[in-house]
Design an enzyme around this catalytic site. Structure first.
Site, mmCIF file in Angstrom:
data_model
loop_
_atom_site.group_PDB
_atom_site.id
_atom_site.type_symbol
_atom_site.label_atom_id
_atom_site.label_comp_id
_atom_site.label_asym_id
_atom_site.label_seq_id
_atom_site.Cartn_x
_atom_site.Cartn_y
_atom_site.Cartn_z
ATOM 1 N N LYS A 89 21.338 -38.811 9.212
ATOM 2 C CA LYS A 89 20.131 -39.454 9.756
ATOM 3 C C LYS A 89 19.496 -40.321 8.671
ATOM 4 C CE LYS A 89 18.262 -36.698 13.522
ATOM 5 N NZ LYS A 89 19.363 -35.787 13.822
ATOM 6 N N HIS A 107 26.436 -41.789 -2.119
ATOM 7 C CA HIS A 107 27.001 -42.806 -1.231
ATOM 8 C C HIS A 107 28.416 -43.148 -1.684
ATOM 9 C CE1 HIS A 107 26.885 -46.060 1.635
ATOM 10 N NE2 HIS A 107 27.450 -46.817 0.714
HETATM 11 C C1 GRF Z 1 30.529 -37.970 1.277
HETATM 12 O O1 GRF Z 1 31.650 -38.776 1.140
HETATM 13 C C2 GRF Z 1 29.281 -38.733 0.955
HETATM 14 O O2 GRF Z 1 29.472 -39.764 0.035
HETATM 15 C C3 GRF Z 1 28.896 -39.332 2.269
HETATM 16 O O3 GRF Z 1 29.271 -38.365 3.221
HETATM 17 C C4 GRF Z 1 30.321 -37.562 2.726
HETATM 18 C C5 GRF Z 1 29.922 -36.134 2.872
HETATM 19 O O4 GRF Z 1 30.958 -35.219 2.658
HETATM 20 N N1 GRF Z 1 27.506 -39.694 2.264
HETATM 21 P P1 GRF Z 1 30.634 -33.662 2.582
HETATM 22 O O5 GRF Z 1 29.864 -33.300 3.845
HETATM 23 O O6 GRF Z 1 29.847 -33.404 1.351
HETATM 24 O O7 GRF Z 1 31.970 -32.990 2.567
#
Ligand code: GRF
Length: 187
Positions: A89, A107
């Protein structure tokens, strides 16, 4: 050492959450994960909150109800820092302003390149040779707050979204804990 109190926000698999929890078990790590919040009751990552006996809140609801409920919890648990880890979100400006402490996010690109979604597809399509991940403070503009740390990952000719994601995520795990240490000047 008195640790700062963190809440990790997730929506999915929670592997970054798992790594933050693991890092936080080190005596010298500056934060303790005291709460996990998810906007998805089916988020796999909740399993890590359960495994490590961390209180959690799951709310499948609209953004405003979610934020209102979570904000109360953040005060109840005396949270000092919010770590967004795969949280899908976009937080409202009001929420960001109301939580005047700290919100950071991870990110999967080298910001300011590839803000938003589908970063791996976009990097591959543009024939980039290099990508990576960035941990940054959250401000009112998407993926635009002050950068805390970036980790680079090479892109190889035979990479696809899956292979690239796997290598970037591996760097994310190291990046997130380094970033948290950096926020509190523990290096
Ligand atoms: C990660 O790649 C992060 O950069 C992005 O969403 C993904 C989350 O992965 N914002 P997880 O839920 O921590 O396995």
């Amino acid at each position: 050492m008195v640790k700062k109190r963190a809440c990790v926000f997730i929506s999915g698999s929670g592997t970054n959450l798992r790594e933050i929890i693991k890092a936080s078990r080190d005596y010298n790590f500056p934060v303790k994960v005291c709460l996990v919040a998810s906007d998805n009751e089916k988020a796999k990552g909740i399993i890590f909150a359960k495994k490590f006996s961390i209180p959690y809140v799951c709310l499948n609801t609209n953004k405003y109800k979610f934020e209102k409920t979570i904000l109360k919890k953040l005060f109840e648990y005396k949270i000092d820092i919010i770590c967004l880890a795969g949280f899908m979100k976009i937080l409202s400006k009001k929420f960001i302003r109301n939580f005047k402490k700290k919100i950071i996010n991870i990110h999967p690109s080298l910001l300011p390149k590839y803000k938003g979604l589908n970063t791996f597809q976009r990097a591959l399509k543009s024939n980039e040779k290099l990508t990576g991940c960035t941990v940054h403070f959250v401000n009112e503009k998407l993926d635009s707050g002050k950068i805390i740390i970036k980790k680079r990952v090479n892109i190889y000719k035979d990479d696809n979204v899956e292979t690239l994601k796997k290598r970037v995520q591996f760097e994310e795990y190291r990046a997130y804990s380094c970033a948290i240490r950096r926020v509190y000047n523990f290096n």
